[in-house]
Design an enzyme around this catalytic site. Structure first.
Site, short mmCIF file in Angstrom:
data_model
loop_
_atom_site.label_atom_id
_atom_site.label_comp_id
_atom_site.label_asym_id
_atom_site.label_seq_id
_atom_site.Cartn_x
_atom_site.Cartn_y
_atom_site.Cartn_z
N GLU A 1 -5.98 16.58 -33.87
CA GLU A 1 -6.98 15.55 -34.11
C GLU A 1 -7.64 15.10 -32.81
O GLU A 1 -7.04 15.20 -31.75
CB GLU A 1 -6.31 14.33 -34.75
CG GLU A 1 -5.84 14.60 -36.16
CD GLU A 1 -5.04 13.44 -36.74
OE1 GLU A 1 -5.26 13.12 -37.91
OE2 GLU A 1 -4.20 12.87 -36.04
N CYS B 1 -11.25 10.91 -27.47
CA CYS B 1 -9.83 10.98 -27.14
C CYS B 1 -9.37 12.36 -27.61
O CYS B 1 -9.39 12.65 -28.81
CB CYS B 1 -9.12 9.86 -27.91
SG CYS B 1 -7.36 9.85 -27.72
N CYS C 1 4.14 17.18 -29.41
CA CYS C 1 4.34 16.70 -28.05
C CYS C 1 5.81 16.79 -27.67
O CYS C 1 6.67 16.44 -28.49
CB CYS C 1 3.86 15.25 -27.94
SG CYS C 1 4.01 14.57 -26.28
N CYS D 1 8.43 10.14 -27.51
CA CYS D 1 8.64 8.71 -27.29
C CYS D 1 9.00 8.04 -28.62
O CYS D 1 8.45 8.41 -29.67
CB CYS D 1 7.39 8.07 -26.70
SG CYS D 1 6.97 8.78 -25.10
N CYS E 1 6.08 6.66 -30.81
CA CYS E 1 4.86 7.48 -30.96
C CYS E 1 5.00 8.49 -32.08
O CYS E 1 6.04 9.13 -32.23
CB CYS E 1 4.57 8.18 -29.65
SG CYS E 1 3.09 9.21 -29.71
N GLY F 1 -0.04 15.16 -27.45
CA GLY F 1 0.42 16.02 -26.36
C GLY F 1 0.59 15.33 -25.03
O GLY F 1 0.11 14.22 -24.82
N GLU F 2 1.30 16.01 -24.15
CA GLU F 2 1.49 15.53 -22.79
C GLU F 2 0.66 16.44 -21.88
O GLU F 2 1.01 17.60 -21.65
CB GLU F 2 2.99 15.58 -22.42
CG GLU F 2 3.30 15.41 -20.95
CD GLU F 2 2.58 14.24 -20.26
OE1 GLU F 2 2.52 13.13 -20.81
OE2 GLU F 2 2.05 14.47 -19.15
N SER G 1 -3.85 10.73 -19.14
CA SER G 1 -2.71 9.82 -19.30
C SER G 1 -1.43 10.65 -19.37
O SER G 1 -1.34 11.60 -20.14
CB SER G 1 -2.90 9.03 -20.60
OG SER G 1 -1.81 8.18 -20.82
N SER H 1 1.91 6.14 -18.53
CA SER H 1 2.50 5.40 -19.64
C SER H 1 3.83 4.84 -19.15
O SER H 1 4.83 5.54 -19.12
CB SER H 1 2.72 6.34 -20.83
OG SER H 1 1.47 6.70 -21.36
N LEU H 2 3.79 3.59 -18.73
CA LEU H 2 4.96 3.00 -18.09
C LEU H 2 5.92 2.40 -19.13
O LEU H 2 7.10 2.76 -19.17
CB LEU H 2 4.48 1.92 -17.09
CG LEU H 2 5.51 1.17 -16.29
CD1 LEU H 2 6.33 2.10 -15.42
CD2 LEU H 2 4.82 0.12 -15.41
N ASN I 1 1.48 -0.17 -32.23
CA ASN I 1 0.77 0.08 -33.47
C ASN I 1 1.74 0.69 -34.47
O ASN I 1 2.26 1.76 -34.21
CB ASN I 1 -0.34 1.12 -33.20
CG ASN I 1 -1.68 0.59 -33.54
OD1 ASN I 1 -1.86 -0.12 -34.53
ND2 ASN I 1 -2.64 0.92 -32.71
N CYS J 1 -5.80 5.79 -30.16
CA CYS J 1 -5.47 6.84 -29.22
C CYS J 1 -3.97 6.85 -29.00
O CYS J 1 -3.34 5.83 -28.95
CB CYS J 1 -6.12 6.55 -27.90
SG CYS J 1 -7.58 7.45 -27.66
N1 SAH Z 1 1.48 11.97 -23.35
C1 SAH Z 1 0.50 11.09 -22.76
C2 SAH Z 1 -0.63 10.77 -23.71
C3 SAH Z 1 -0.12 9.92 -24.83
S1 SAH Z 1 -1.09 8.94 -25.73
C4 SAH Z 1 1.16 9.82 -22.29
O1 SAH Z 1 2.34 9.63 -22.59
O2 SAH Z 1 0.53 9.04 -21.61
C5 SAH Z 1 -1.74 7.56 -24.93
C6 SAH Z 1 -0.96 6.24 -24.99
O3 SAH Z 1 -0.69 5.71 -26.30
C7 SAH Z 1 0.38 6.35 -24.31
O4 SAH Z 1 0.50 5.33 -23.39
C8 SAH Z 1 1.34 6.23 -25.45
O5 SAH Z 1 2.60 5.83 -25.02
C9 SAH Z 1 0.64 5.21 -26.34
N2 SAH Z 1 1.16 5.13 -27.70
C10 SAH Z 1 1.69 6.11 -28.45
N3 SAH Z 1 2.06 5.65 -29.66
C11 SAH Z 1 1.75 4.35 -29.70
C12 SAH Z 1 1.91 3.32 -30.69
N4 SAH Z 1 2.45 3.56 -31.86
N5 SAH Z 1 1.47 2.08 -30.37
C13 SAH Z 1 0.92 1.83 -29.18
N6 SAH Z 1 0.75 2.74 -28.22
C14 SAH Z 1 1.18 4.00 -28.46
#
Ligand code: SAH
Length: 360
Positions: A91, A104, A111, A115, A118, A161-162, A193, A216-217, A292, A335
């Site tokens: 997507e 995006c 991925c 996480c 996610c 994806g990462e 990201s 993504s901290l 989210n 996103c």
């Molecule tokens: N793999 C990359 C890109 C991920 S997506 C990364 O980890 O940065 C972009 C952002 O959305 C990341 O910071 C991810 O942690 C966040 N994210 C993923 N799922 C989410 C959710 N359910 N609610 C809020 N943020 C989310």
């Protein structure tokens, strides 16, 4: 067949020479595809019939098939579901914000980071996308906007994806997206990201690119981070932050840290204070994103007041913080939250072909 969107002009030229054609045809073809937005060889009138036939069997112009387009109720996002050549689905999300048209993009199917909050990593990594498959997401959405007299202005690698686990293809796609003969996007309007892949951050620091880097901290310390990000076991927070700081020093760019706030996990005032200490010498902004909801996950987003309190502590500590209202919530198009909720069967039932009109 080689996909034209995924290879450089030099690579196209090499192919042309092998086909016994002149290398200047590369510019000619790119002009048709990117400037005139033509994606049928038949319409390329300055090529003769034999050339068109030859090129059609050597170069692929489009590999993604649009199976579904969905607008969010608020009209601020549009989600595109694509079928890849092997039937896999990915997507992309188009986000409308003022004059900005941000795409995006996904960089992988699934991925590997998995996480806890996610949706994208639920099934783990399925496969990497090619540079062509990444560029095409932007190209086709640009086409879609072109019909309305608009164009893509920004790209964020925040879909599935990462990006740094598909490093070569992601960097190649960035170089293709900024190519003046193609979409000619500004580097400063492209953002990658990462979950924190240290080798990736280090390599990215050495590229001659002026692209934004976001980490993504999501936690103020290693212990909490490890709880919600399995990948945190691979790379310590200390080494990740050191790599981010080096990136900022070398590229003279400010840093952005994404912090998804999850109730009871990482949203306490003490954690905000810990974050202030952690980022004390980083020229950065912390982007607070309320979690989210993802179907099947028992996590919840904090109340607005709690988010405000967290933000205030950061600001009082001298850290810039933003609280982004998550767009496209009703279609789960935020996103970073891309997951395939539709089986291919359902997707096909609602199939919408992206009609691209050739212009001569
Ligand atoms: N793999 C990359 C890109 C991920 S997506 C990364 O980890 O940065 C972009 C952002 O959305 C990341 O910071 C991810 O942690 C966040 N994210 C993923 N799922 C989410 C959710 N359910 N609610 C809020 N943020 C989310």
């Amino acid at each position: 067949m080689i996909n034209l969107h995924g290879i450089t002009e030099d690579e196209i030229k090499e192919e042309l020479l092998q086909l016994g054609e002149k290398s200047f045809r590369a510019q000619q073809i790119l002009k048709w595809v990117y400037e005139k937005k033509v994606i049928e060889w038949e319409a390329m009138t300055d090529l003769n019939k034999e050339q068109r036939k030859k090129f059609a069997s050597s170069f692929q112009l489009i590999s993604l098939k649009l199976v579904r387009v969905q607008d969010s109720k608020d009209g601020e996002t549009t989600k595109f579901l694509w079928e890849l050549f092997d039937g896999k689905l990915v997507e992309s999300v188009l986000i409308y914000s003022g004059d900005r048209r941000t795409v995006c993009v996904s960089s992988q199917v699934g991925c590997p980071a998995r996480c806890a909050f996610c949706a994208s990593g639920k099934e783990g990594l399925i496969r990497n996308l090619t540079s062509a498959e990444i560029v095409e997401q932007v190209y086709l959405i640009d086409h879609f906007l072109h019909e309305k007299g608009q164009r893509v202005s920004h790209v964020v690698f925040m879909g599935m994806g990462e990006p740094f686990e598909n490093y070569d293809m992601v960097v190649k796609s960035i170089r293709l997206l900024i190519d003046p003969q193609r979409l000619n996007l500004s580097q400063r309007r492209i953002t990658v990201s990462t979950v924190g892949v240290v080798e990736g951050i280090d390599r990215f620091t050495e590229e001659d690119l002026k692209v934004n880097l976001v980490l993504s901290l999501h936690a103020p310390n290693q212990r909490i981070r490890q709880k919600i990000i399995p990948y945190a076991r691979k790379y310590s927070l200390e080494e990740i932050l050191a790599a981010m700081l080096s990136f900022s020093k070398k590229t003279h760019r400010d840093l952005t840290y994404e912090y998804t706030l999850i109730a009871g996990i990482n949203d306490a005032p003490e954690q905000a204070e810990e974050l202030v200490h952690l980022l004390n010498d980083h020229p950065c902004t912390v982007n607070l994103i309320p979690y989210n909801p993802v179907v099947g996950l028992r996590l919840s987003r904090p109340e607005g007041e709690r988010i405000e309190a967290f933000k205030s502590i950061l600001e009082e500590g001298g850290i810039k913080a933003t609280w982004r209202y998550t767009k496209g919530k009703d279609i789960a198009a935020a996103c970073g939250q891309l997951a395939l909720q539709h089986s291919l069967k359902t997707a096909r039932k609602n199939s919408t072909e992206l009609v691209i009109i050739s212009k001569n």
